[in-house]
Design a protein around this motif. Structure first.
Motif, mmCIF file in Angstrom:
data_model
loop_
_atom_site.group_PDB
_atom_site.id
_atom_site.type_symbol
_atom_site.label_atom_id
_atom_site.label_comp_id
_atom_site.label_asym_id
_atom_site.label_seq_id
_atom_site.Cartn_x
_atom_site.Cartn_y
_atom_site.Cartn_z
ATOM 1 N N UNK A 85 -20.855 -1.067 -6.426
ATOM 2 C CA UNK A 85 -19.379 -1.010 -6.503
ATOM 3 C C UNK A 85 -18.688 -2.055 -5.638
ATOM 4 N N UNK A 130 -12.641 -0.852 -12.911
ATOM 5 C CA UNK A 130 -12.004 -0.848 -11.603
ATOM 6 C C UNK A 130 -12.038 -2.256 -11.009
ATOM 7 N N UNK A 159 -9.683 -1.794 -1.358
ATOM 8 C CA UNK A 159 -9.975 -0.379 -1.089
ATOM 9 C C UNK A 159 -8.796 0.372 -0.497
ATOM 10 N N UNK A 160 -7.845 -0.362 0.057
ATOM 11 C CA UNK A 160 -6.708 0.339 0.665
ATOM 12 C C UNK A 160 -5.629 0.669 -0.358
ATOM 13 N N UNK A 161 -5.853 0.245 -1.591
ATOM 14 C CA UNK A 161 -4.939 0.624 -2.674
ATOM 15 C C UNK A 161 -5.628 1.638 -3.564
ATOM 16 N N UNK A 162 -4.894 2.682 -3.890
ATOM 17 C CA UNK A 162 -5.425 3.685 -4.821
ATOM 18 C C UNK A 162 -5.406 3.078 -6.219
ATOM 19 N N UNK A 163 -6.612 2.812 -6.754
ATOM 20 C CA UNK A 163 -6.636 2.219 -8.091
ATOM 21 C C UNK A 163 -7.025 3.231 -9.161
ATOM 22 N N UNK A 164 -7.131 4.530 -8.775
ATOM 23 C CA UNK A 164 -7.628 5.509 -9.748
ATOM 24 C C UNK A 164 -6.683 6.661 -10.037
ATOM 25 N N UNK A 182 -12.023 -7.951 7.696
ATOM 26 C CA UNK A 182 -11.387 -7.236 8.807
ATOM 27 C C UNK A 182 -10.494 -6.120 8.305
ATOM 28 N N UNK A 221 -21.018 -7.612 -13.928
ATOM 29 C CA UNK A 221 -22.282 -7.546 -13.201
ATOM 30 C C UNK A 221 -23.489 -7.643 -14.134
ATOM 31 N N UNK A 223 -12.404 -7.108 -0.846
ATOM 32 C CA UNK A 223 -12.665 -5.664 -0.863
ATOM 33 C C UNK A 223 -11.859 -4.899 0.186
ATOM 34 N N UNK A 227 0.844 -1.206 0.000
ATOM 35 C CA UNK A 227 0.000 0.000 0.000
ATOM 36 C C UNK A 227 0.878 1.254 0.000
ATOM 37 N N UNK A 250 -23.583 -2.754 -9.127
ATOM 38 C CA UNK A 250 -24.595 -1.772 -8.750
ATOM 39 C C UNK A 250 -24.233 -1.015 -7.473
#
Lengths: 996, 275
Positions: free
Chosen positions: A678, A671, A658-663, A996, A824, A654, A393, A676
């Motif tokens: 995310x 992504x 989410x702890x990695x900046x993917x954007x 967790x 999805x 997840x 990270x 629906x």
């Protein structure tokens, strides 16, 4: 004199880190604590006046809105135990470095700052509990959670004896070394046993045969004559020995992949393989490129630090995946951080240098809930998981490179060594100042320049960890901590220098340090002359050989033309990056290393690089037979599906994603999480590297080590298929996909300790055969790769070996990202299709693993059939008529259907009897078989005819419909309803395990 | 009205969103957009005075090692510009006093706050009164959030907007004012331009994850009294095209991403304003 500045939160301000630590103490160590408060400590070594200390504490070091500070006294109050954790001497302290810079700006003079952190821990104080925290508890908290004693030390203070007015005395972890660099000469003219002893005592990892070659080299009169001219004799210097050991190491030379192998395939089938690398990997790529002819988009394969392919007429793409397994086992955070910033330098140091545009990471761990006794020196898998996650990270996020996707694989056999695969892609202009960027050139007379970090004892013999206990005062050499900001500053600078044409060639300092970076690049000119005394050091006391092979991070080596050097150095100074001229490239044919006026190494380039003879190895394949599981089909297939969704290898990742900046960089198209709300699992990433173009890049991975237990051929074939079909699923065309192979194996060389080495080598041979077969069938060329061959743990009688693991990564090119498809379900009323045929292939599956079995029917890749399907599906995707597409992998069709449904927030109604299948009579097997090359696709009813026309000739079937009601309904082979489950329940099962 | 409107995007020392920030400025119609390394400012090769719109992008200044943007703020406050008597900070103040526009996103917002430029009460641009600290979750998070816009805020950048949907990507985004009186003044002067909100962008929320970090009153972005300095944790430059939206494959969306509106407002203001 040193002073301590302590920074803590004001009363009433939430301490999020303290809360996180508390949760771990309670949850992981089962010690009941009431609160944990954290305090940052800066030990300032630099004779600052009281006013200067005050200004530093009030200014850059604390936040006046929420924090308070104390100088030379203790800030902590009202605790039972205070644990302070600091670094050992010589360990990289990034925060200390930043603090030193900030304070120096205020004080106007250089100072040193060392950081540590306090955890003030309080037990629960209510009347009925006597559950107080003991000193032994505090010891456990310190050693099992807060500190890694390899790189850190800790101090425990009893609250009852605490006097805040006294506080803690400053401790300065300065490296105390003698500044008397010396070069030792080693006599190799000795018996075999002595040669072997030299190899093992110096952690050279050279075999007797290799040591003998070195011995004989020094008996050559012509060599000796040349050596005498530079003041050397018939003994080898330590610098020469270390340099040769590094250059000839398995890590750098890939001796096993280049070995001559006598392969016994069983049943009378035997053959001789002259290098797996040449005959399987390189040959496959060569044949694929020949077939592409004029359309060949490969530019540089297996030649540079990374593979280079064409993106479009103006831009090239670069991709590399590396592992950093052993260091991550010892220090998960530092090892993984070094892994990610280390692999960043590969594409960065490729060709003329590339801007870094994505990371992709794959970690293999033992299960985090592991509850058996841990073998000696092994960290708990949960600690490895958290440490590695956080290291990557920090490395990825702080470097401003999006982590576009990745995966986590769990298996108890990764207990001895976790696998930490880090991959990085880059983009470079196809030409700079009219010259192509994918090649490298160095002319004799070009200057050797090192930029970035300084050299310390970090990472000396990094790959082969010495078992010696580390002691106070001696810097830690086995592991190191990366510094993403020093590297970011350096890459910012070098990209400017590149575009201004200020250097001719670039390469990174990774394994082997200068010895490797200069040794390799000196081949381009035909020699070099390098003065180690010029190298900037972190602290005094390094011997020349240590400077030569140190693996200190954040360094690049460049070839700069003499006429550019002033401009190059001036730009470096301005952008606050250290750059130093260390010598010159030459065409002498010699690798000539000096320390000041004294020659410390003088080796013929030809001997250094080609003096190592090919290894000869034996491989013997005997197919294993596992018991076939014998369990009745359950009535509760809905429950079974939930159990499958909750498997560690299937469940949602997840919390990590989410702890990695993917954007970051602004080009995120598909992504890692989608749907629906995310949170559905994407098959592959799509990014747009140029913000004014819709051309895109697809990044995907495939990995399935469980199949190795049956046949590594199929393990490899399935990994390649998975990586390719993931890329296909989002819209990459098959003819624009490049591959990267990354083999992590258990020792495949037979020895006393490793009696089944021949079997493991046979597994490697078979995996490479599969790589050849599948990549050529798909036309997916490997452009670069890597291998790590010794992923075993042995202390005493305990030996833990990883399952043979191939990570296959793909890099695809999409003409228009607006055609990308996500997994999805999109609309009620859409038709559900399954593409590809399902066989009774449950060997090594998650379904069998759930029943404690392996079985034998491993999934097989039918590459020719799959290729036709992939091409047809891509035509349908490009026509814009595929609403969703999800690949079937771990957990098979059942899991893919559930994920498609809950990601879309829409139910599906499925008739299993319609699924194209062969040899299957049970519903559970149809649901959970892991047959390859399959997809679940949804299509709008208006596009039905067009879609089916595209797929004509492929195995596929319409198996149901998307429905508005949030329920997964499945009718079984007998026509009876076998599953009817709420999406919310399915999703909860899938999300819970790693939340967790 | 200036003939040409020029945007500067500052980078260096760990900043990493400069490319998409510059792209947003270009799409919004700035005549000139320049990515400038901070060393060029410190060496006096570039001056803030030559631009109209200052962008402070996201990233990790100095690794955020001393707390987000702390070391970066220290540099701007104390580093001198080579070959002149002035500190870099003086150029910032002159830029503000000239009535020009500043946008800080994420780490840029953290920088503005730690310098004291936001909220910059009574023209004290180096007095910190609010902060952005560690998320309540204790972790970095990348997720999309809904944002409520205060229509009566003086903020230039959010003019005409009714709500926003943008990604946050930070570990230190929790907005905390020094005390009640500061918060009260932010409300009174309508400086709270953006708040994390429920799905329809109406009500500010404290519920995780809609409020991703535990910010007081869901505060996601504030401006100064003139509305010309604006900082926000979410990333408008990350949503410039519909394909950036996490659900673009399933929803009908306008071609242009929502984040661009902020930059368009900046450009429109500068074209019509007398600077």
């Amino acid at each position: 004199m040193a002073n301590r500045i302590e920074i803590g939160f004001r009363q009433g301000i939430r301490d999020a880190l303290g809360e996180k630590i508390k949760k771990r103490i309670v949850g992981h160590l089962r010690i009941h604590v009431d609160s944990v408060n954290t305090i940052e400590v800066y030990t300032v070594d630099g004779d600052l006046a009281p006013g200067e200390l005050e200004a530093a504490a009030r200014g850059p070091l604390s936040d006046p809105v929420i924090q308070q500070y104390a100088i030379d006294r203790g800030l902590a109050r009202g605790f039972d135990w205070l644990i302070e954790v600091g670094y050992r001497p010589g360990v990289t302290d990034n925060v200390g470095k930043t603090a030193a810079e900030a304070i120096a700006l205020l004080a106007g003079k250089p100072i040193r700052v060392y950081t540590s952190r306090q955890y003030a821990i309080s037990g629960i104080r209510d009347r009925c509990t006597l559950d107080l925290i003991t000193r032994a508890d505090a010891e456990r908290i310190a050693s099992e959670l807060l500190a890694n004693e390899l790189i850190q030390h800790y101090e425990i203070i009893d609250g009852k004896t605490w006097d805040p007015a006294q506080g803690i005395k400053p401790y300065v972890p300065r490296v105390v070394g003698e500044d008397r660099p010396r070069t030792e000469e080693i006599d190799l003219d000795c018996p075999d046993e002595a040669l072997l002893r030299i190899s093992s005592e110096r952690v050279l990892a050279l075999t007797l045969n290799e040591m003998k070659i070195l011995r004989d080299y020094l008996k050559n009169d012509a060599v000796l004559a040349r050596r005498r001219e530079v003041g050397l004799g018939d003994r080898m210097t330590d610098a020469e020995l270390e340099c040769l050991a590094q250059t000839w190491s398995e890590h750098c030379k890939h001796k096993i992949f280049n070995a001559r192998i006598a392969y016994d395939g069983g049943e009378g089938e035997s053959s001789e393989i002259d290098s797996l690398f040449a005959t399987c990997i390189k040959r496959a790529t060569r044949e694929i490129r020949e077939r592409m002819g004029a359309d060949d988009w490969c530019l540089s394969v297996f030649a540079d630090n990374a593979g280079i392919i064409r993106f479009n007429a103006d831009w090239n793409l670069v991709f590399k995946v590396e592992t950093h397994n052993s260091p991550s086992a010892l220090d998960p955070y530092g090892g993984a951080l070094t892994g990610i910033v280390g692999v960043n330098r590969d594409p960065f140091g490729c060709g003329r240098g590339a801007k870094l545009i994505f990371n992709t990471d794959v970690f293999c761990f033992a299960p985090p809930g592991y509850d058996k006794p841990l073998p000696k020196r092994i960290l708990h898998p949960r600690r490895i998981y958290e440490g590695v996650r956080e290291g990557v990270e920090h490395g990825g996020n702080k470097s401003g490179i999006p982590t576009v996707n990745g995966c986590l694989v769990f298996d108890e056999r990764y207990l001895g060594k976790p696998l930490v695969y880090c991959g990085t892609g880059g983009i470079m202009p196809a030409r700079i100042n009219g010259e192509p960027t994918h090649t490298k050139e160095i002319l004799p007379g070009d200057l050797i320049v090192m930029t970035g970090g300084r050299i310390g004892k970090d990472g000396i013999h990094g790959a082969t960890f010495s078992s010696e206990e580390l002691h106070e005062g001696s810097p830690v050499t086995a592991v190191q901590i990366g510094d993403p900001i020093t590297q970011k500053k350096m890459t910012d600078f070098l990209l400017v220098a590149r575009d201004r044409g200020l250097y001719r060639a670039i390469t990174d300092n990774g394994a082997g340090g200068l010895s490797s970076s200069v040794g390799e690049t000196a081949r381009l000119s035909g020699g070099c002359e390098l003065d180690l005394a010029k190298a900037p050091l972190k602290y005094a006391g390094l011997n020349p050989w240590e400077i030569l092979i140190s693996e200190s991070q954040e360094r690049m080596t460049l070839a700069v033309a003499p006429e550019q050097i002033d401009a190059f150095l001036a730009l470096a100074r301005k952008m606050d990056v250290e750059a130093t001229v260390l010598g010159r490239y030459a065409d002498s044919g010699w690798f000539h290393i000096l320390y000041g006026m004294e020659t410390v190494a003088y080796i013929e380039m030809s001997f250094l690089h080609d003096g190592l003879p090919q290894m000869n190895l034996q491989a013997a394949w005997t197919p294993p037979r596992h018991a076939e599981p014998d369990f009745a089909e359950t009535e509760d297939l809905g429950g079974a599906l939930k159990a499958m969704l909750a498997r560690l290898n299937i469940c949602s990742k997840e919390s990590v994603v989410r702890q990695y900046d993917h954007e970051v960089q602004g080009g995120s198209i598909v992504k890692p999480l989608t749907g629906v709300v995310n949170d559905g699992p994407s098959d592959a990433a799509v990014i747009r590297p140029l913000l004014d173009s819709f051309e895109g890049i697809v990044v995907a991975n495939g990995i399935c080590p469980r199949y190795s237990a049956i046949d590594a051929y199929h393990m490899a074939a399935c990994a390649i298929d998975e990586a390719v079909r993931n890329a296909i699923a989002v819209g990459a065309p098959l003819d624009r996909i490049a591959g990267l192979d990354n083999f992590c194996w258990c020792d495949p060389v037979r020895s006393e300790k490793n009696p089944d080495g021949e079997y493991k080598l046979a597994q490697l041979v078979r995996a490479n055969m599969a790589l050849y077969d599948v990549t050529t069938a798909y036309g997916v060329p490997c452009i670069s790769g890597k291998d790590s061959m010794k992923n075993d743990y042995q202390i005493g009688d305990v030996r833990i070996s990883i399952p043979p693991t191939l990570l296959f990564s793909t890099l695809g090119k999409m003409e228009d990202v607006r055609n990308a498809v996500t997994m999805d379900a999109k609309k009620a009323g859409d038709l559900v299709y399954v593409l590809g045929k399902t066989f009774r292939e449950l060997g090594g599956s998650e379904w069998y693993a759930l029943h404690g079995a392996i079985g034998n029917g491993v999934p097989k890749v039918h590459a020719k059939t799959a290729r036709t399907l992939y091409e047809a599906l891509n035509r349908a995707i490009r026509a814009g008529i595929v609403a969703s597409c999800h690949d079937c992998s771990d957990g098979g069709l059942g899991v893919a259907l559930a994920e498609t449904a809950f990601a879309g927030g829409l139910g599906v109604e499925i008739d299993l009897a319609a699924v194209p299948a062969e040899g299957i009579v049970r519903n559970d097997e149809l649901l959970f078989s892991e047959s390859q090359s399959r997809f679940v696709v949804t299509v709008s009813p208006v596009a039905r005819a067009a879609f089916e026309a595209f797929l004509a000739g492929c195995a596929f079937a319409r198996i149901g419909e998307v429905i508005a009601e949030g329920v997964l309904k499945v009718d079984g082979l007998g026509g009876k309803r076998i599953i009817e489950e709420n999406l919310a329940a399915l999703k909860a099962a899938w999300q819970e395990p790693l939340a967790f | 009205m200036p003939q040409q409107i020029r945007a500067i995007v500052i980078t260096g020392n760990g900043t990493n969103c400069e490319m998409e920030m510059a792209h947003a400025c270009r799409l919004a119609g700035f005549d000139e957009v320049e990515i400038v390394h901070i060393s060029e400012l410190l060496y006096g090769e570039k001056r803030l005075d030559d631009y109209h719109f200052l962008n402070l992008p996201g990233g990790f200044l100095d690794g955020d090692d001393l707390g987000s943007a702390k070391a970066g703020a220290n540099r701007i406050l104390h580093a001198a510009v080579a070959g002149s008597q002035e500190r870099l900070f003086a150029q910032f103040v002159r830029f503000i006093v000239a009535g020009k526009l500043i946008l800080g996103v994420c780490n840029g917002f953290q920088l503005l706050v730690k310098l004291g430029m936001l909220p910059g009460f009574d023209g004290h641009y180096d007095r910190q009164t609010v902060t952005l600290t560690y998320n309540d979750s204790g972790r970095f998070e990348d997720r999309w959030v809904h944002l409520r816009v205060d229509p009566s805020s003086p903020c230039i950048f959010t003019r005409g907007l009714s709500g926003l949907y943008l990604p946050v990507r930070h570990g230190e985004g929790k907005f905390v004012p020094q005390d009640e009186s500061i918060l009260e003044r932010l409300y009174r002067e309508r400086l709270i331009a953006l708040q994390y909100s429920d799905g329809d962008c109406r009500e500010a929320t404290m519920d995780y994850p809609a409020n991703p970090n535990g910010s007081v009153d869901g505060i996601a972005g504030i401006c100064n009294a003139t509305g010309r300095i604006f900082g926000l944790m979410p990333h408008p430059e990350a949503y410039l095209h519909r394909t950036n939206h996490p659900r673009w494959t399933r929803e009908d969306l306008p071609e242009e991403g929502m984040g661009l509106a902020l930059f368009r407002n900046a450009a429109a203001f500068l074209r019509n304003d007398d600077i």
